[in-house]
Write a protein that holds these residues in place. Structure first.
Motif, PDB file in Angstrom:
ATOM      1  N   UNK A   1     -45.334  23.120  16.883  1.00 34.41           N
ATOM      2  CA  UNK A   1     -43.979  22.748  17.271  1.00 34.41           C
ATOM      3  C   UNK A   1     -43.057  22.665  16.065  1.00 34.41           C
ATOM      4  N   UNK A   2     -41.766  22.815  16.325  1.00 33.85           N
ATOM      5  CA  UNK A   2     -40.752  22.687  15.283  1.00 33.85           C
ATOM      6  C   UNK A   2     -39.689  21.712  15.760  1.00 33.85           C
ATOM      7  N   UNK A   3     -39.419  20.691  14.953  1.00 35.08           N
ATOM      8  CA  UNK A   3     -38.329  19.759  15.207  1.00 35.08           C
ATOM      9  C   UNK A   3     -37.330  19.894  14.064  1.00 35.08           C
ATOM     10  N   UNK A   4     -36.066  20.144  14.413  1.00 35.11           N
ATOM     11  CA  UNK A   4     -35.022  20.299  13.397  1.00 35.11           C
ATOM     12  C   UNK A   4     -34.018  19.162  13.543  1.00 35.11           C
ATOM     13  N   UNK A   5     -33.738  18.497  12.433  1.00 37.21           N
ATOM     14  CA  UNK A   5     -32.749  17.425  12.413  1.00 37.21           C
ATOM     15  C   UNK A   5     -31.416  18.022  11.973  1.00 37.21           C
TER      16      UNK A   5
ATOM     17  N   UNK B   1     -20.474  15.768  20.194  1.00 39.03           N
ATOM     18  CA  UNK B   1     -20.901  15.919  21.584  1.00 39.03           C
ATOM     19  C   UNK B   1     -21.953  17.015  21.602  1.00 39.03           C
ATOM     20  N   UNK B   2     -23.034  16.799  22.357  1.00 38.53           N
ATOM     21  CA  UNK B   2     -24.134  17.770  22.329  1.00 38.53           C
ATOM     22  C   UNK B   2     -23.632  19.141  22.777  1.00 38.53           C
ATOM     23  N   UNK B   3     -23.776  20.169  21.934  1.00 38.20           N
ATOM     24  CA  UNK B   3     -23.250  21.489  22.278  1.00 38.20           C
ATOM     25  C   UNK B   3     -24.013  22.139  23.425  1.00 38.20           C
ATOM     26  N   UNK B   4     -23.374  23.149  24.007  1.00 40.16           N
ATOM     27  CA  UNK B   4     -23.993  23.824  25.152  1.00 40.16           C
ATOM     28  C   UNK B   4     -24.906  24.966  24.730  1.00 40.16           C
ATOM     29  N   UNK B   5     -24.787  25.430  23.507  1.00 44.15           N
ATOM     30  CA  UNK B   5     -25.555  26.584  23.043  1.00 44.15           C
ATOM     31  C   UNK B   5     -26.966  26.225  22.628  1.00 44.15           C
ATOM     32  N   UNK B   6     -27.639  27.098  21.866  1.00 50.86           N
ATOM     33  CA  UNK B   6     -29.038  26.897  21.491  1.00 50.86           C
ATOM     34  C   UNK B   6     -29.304  25.573  20.790  1.00 50.86           C
ATOM     35  N   UNK B   7     -28.355  25.105  19.973  1.00 51.60           N
ATOM     36  CA  UNK B   7     -28.616  23.869  19.252  1.00 51.60           C
ATOM     37  C   UNK B   7     -28.384  22.645  20.117  1.00 51.60           C
ATOM     38  N   UNK B   8     -28.006  22.840  21.373  1.00 49.62           N
ATOM     39  CA  UNK B   8     -27.896  21.727  22.293  1.00 49.62           C
ATOM     40  C   UNK B   8     -29.112  21.613  23.194  1.00 49.62           C
ATOM     41  N   UNK B   9     -30.100  22.482  22.994  1.00 54.61           N
ATOM     42  CA  UNK B   9     -31.286  22.460  23.851  1.00 54.61           C
ATOM     43  C   UNK B   9     -31.992  21.115  23.751  1.00 54.61           C
ATOM     44  N   UNK B  10     -32.351  20.570  24.889  1.00 55.67           N
ATOM     45  CA  UNK B  10     -33.202  19.391  24.865  1.00 55.67           C
ATOM     46  C   UNK B  10     -34.540  19.762  24.239  1.00 55.67           C
ATOM     47  N   UNK B  11     -35.094  20.863  24.668  1.00 55.10           N
ATOM     48  CA  UNK B  11     -36.332  21.361  24.076  1.00 55.10           C
ATOM     49  C   UNK B  11     -36.679  22.686  24.697  1.00 55.10           C
ATOM     50  N   UNK B  12     -37.438  23.488  23.966  1.00 55.44           N
ATOM     51  CA  UNK B  12     -38.093  24.650  24.549  1.00 55.44           C
ATOM     52  C   UNK B  12     -39.574  24.403  24.429  1.00 55.44           C
ATOM     53  N   UNK B  13     -40.256  24.354  25.529  1.00 57.89           N
ATOM     54  CA  UNK B  13     -41.683  24.019  25.514  1.00 57.89           C
ATOM     55  C   UNK B  13     -42.468  25.060  26.292  1.00 57.89           C
TER      56      UNK B  13
ATOM     57  N   UNK C   1     -33.704  30.512  17.836  1.00 56.67           N
ATOM     58  CA  UNK C   1     -34.141  29.596  18.894  1.00 56.67           C
ATOM     59  C   UNK C   1     -34.789  30.325  20.063  1.00 56.67           C
ATOM     60  N   UNK C   2     -34.254  31.478  20.441  1.00 55.05           N
ATOM     61  CA  UNK C   2     -34.793  32.186  21.606  1.00 55.05           C
ATOM     62  C   UNK C   2     -36.171  32.790  21.330  1.00 55.05           C
ATOM     63  N   UNK C   3     -36.565  32.837  20.075  1.00 54.97           N
ATOM     64  CA  UNK C   3     -37.887  33.364  19.723  1.00 54.97           C
ATOM     65  C   UNK C   3     -38.933  32.258  19.579  1.00 54.97           C
ATOM     66  N   UNK C   4     -38.492  31.005  19.649  1.00 51.63           N
ATOM     67  CA  UNK C   4     -39.387  29.885  19.375  1.00 51.63           C
ATOM     68  C   UNK C   4     -39.878  29.268  20.684  1.00 51.63           C
ATOM     69  N   UNK C   5     -41.175  29.133  20.803  1.00 51.42           N
ATOM     70  CA  UNK C   5     -41.766  28.612  22.029  1.00 51.42           C
ATOM     71  C   UNK C   5     -41.658  27.092  22.130  1.00 51.42           C
ATOM     72  N   UNK C   6     -41.703  26.408  20.986  1.00 49.55           N
ATOM     73  CA  UNK C   6     -41.660  24.939  20.989  1.00 49.55           C
ATOM     74  C   UNK C   6     -40.673  24.469  19.931  1.00 49.55           C
ATOM     75  N   UNK C   7     -39.440  24.284  20.352  1.00 52.57           N
ATOM     76  CA  UNK C   7     -38.372  23.844  19.446  1.00 52.57           C
ATOM     77  C   UNK C   7     -37.674  22.637  20.045  1.00 52.57           C
ATOM     78  N   UNK C   8     -37.453  21.619  19.208  1.00 58.17           N
ATOM     79  CA  UNK C   8     -36.642  20.471  19.595  1.00 58.17           C
ATOM     80  C   UNK C   8     -35.588  20.261  18.519  1.00 58.17           C
TER      81      UNK C   8
END
Length: 279
Positions: free
Chosen positions: A126-130, A267-279, A176-183
């Motif tokens: 998994x990858x978590x980005x702050x 405000x949480x963006x709507x694009x890839x960096x606003x994803x709750x998670x990709x799991x 982000x679209x290539x990552x299976x587990x991103x938060x």
């Protein structure tokens, strides 16, 4: 649990320097099911300094520069991707983990643009980005460099640091679209609503117990808001930089959920960096 951990046990933490990755990683390490790298003897216990497979961020110019270097953006297509190199990286990290714990965390800033490479090396990890406000990151880096370096070659303006922030987060958004587990975890929510944000992390990692939030408080917040606001005056040294950032980058910064003029504006963006998670 042996010297060859299941890659699904690995969790990588990334985020630009001064984005809050260190306190976040320490909070994770405080969980009974999680081990970070400890006692390494290297700066901030970052795994990048222990391994010899890929160049450290400083080889690509260090904080405020590395994301501008195409060769720093490692993906599954990198010639460094191989089982032998994956084993070499593990061999460097395993001695500093408590491998009796279920999850093993490696934190290094350049992981923000290395997710695809790390995923290829360790499938199922998994990858978590702050992510933190670009201006806060720029101001914090300026203060940090004044305290740690007198090398004029390391000088960068606030505008240049914001441009680097944008470069790094463009790469992350595209990856982000290539990552299976991103938060993606936003620093502002970690500080403002730590229980809620850490609950997202708990769910992403599948932890049975909550992550203790007491180490995260407003004391870790941004002390830069007043300074940034003071730059509204044209005669202040940072006044020109503030106007430059606003005129050039306001719209793109807004696309990542931030108000360039207000460090508290998020405000949480709507694009890839606003994803709750990709799991």
């Amino acid at each position: 649990m042996g010297l060859d951990p299941d890659p699904k046990r690995l969790v990588f933490v990334g985020g630009l320097h001064r984005s809050g990755t260190t306190p976040f990683a320490k909070v994770l390490d405080g969980h009974p099911q999680v081990s970070g790298l400890v006692g390494t003897g290297v700066r901030e216990d970052e795994g990048q300094h222990l391994q010899t497979v890929y160049p450290k961020a400083k080889v690509h110019g260090g904080s405020g520069r590395f994301a501008h270097r195409p060769e720093a953006h490692l993906t599954e297509a990198s010639p460094l991707t191989s089982p032998a190199n994956a084993q070499s990286m593990l061999d460097a990290w395993v001695p500093f983990w408590d491998t009796s714990r279920r999850l093993l965390v490696e934190k290094s800033p350049p992981n923000i643009i290395m997710g695809r490479f790390l995923q290829a090396q360790f499938p199922g990890s998994g990858l978590i980005v702050v992510v933190r406000h670009p201006v806060a990151v720029a101001l914090s880096n300026k203060k940090w460099r004044r305290l740690t370096s007198t090398n004029p070659r390391k000088f960068q303006s606030l505008a240049q640091m914001v441009e680097h922030w944008l470069a790094a987060h463009r790469v992350l958004a595209a990856d982000a679209r290539h990552l299976d587990r991103l938060l993606v975890v936003h620093y502002e929510r970690l500080i403002g609503s730590p229980e809620e944000e850490l609950r997202r992390v708990q769910e992403f990692l599948g932890l049975e117990q909550p992550i203790e939030a007491s180490r995260l408080s407003a004391s870790h917040g941004d002390p830069y808001a007043d300074r940034w606001a003071s730059y509204e005056s044209w005669w202040r040294p940072g006044g020109w930089q503030r106007r430059l950032i606003g005129s050039r980058h306001a719209d793109e910064i807004a696309g990542f959920g931030y108000d360039w003029a207000d460090l508290a504006g998020f405000s949480r963006p709507a694009g890839p960096l606003g994803l709750t998670a990709t799991v």
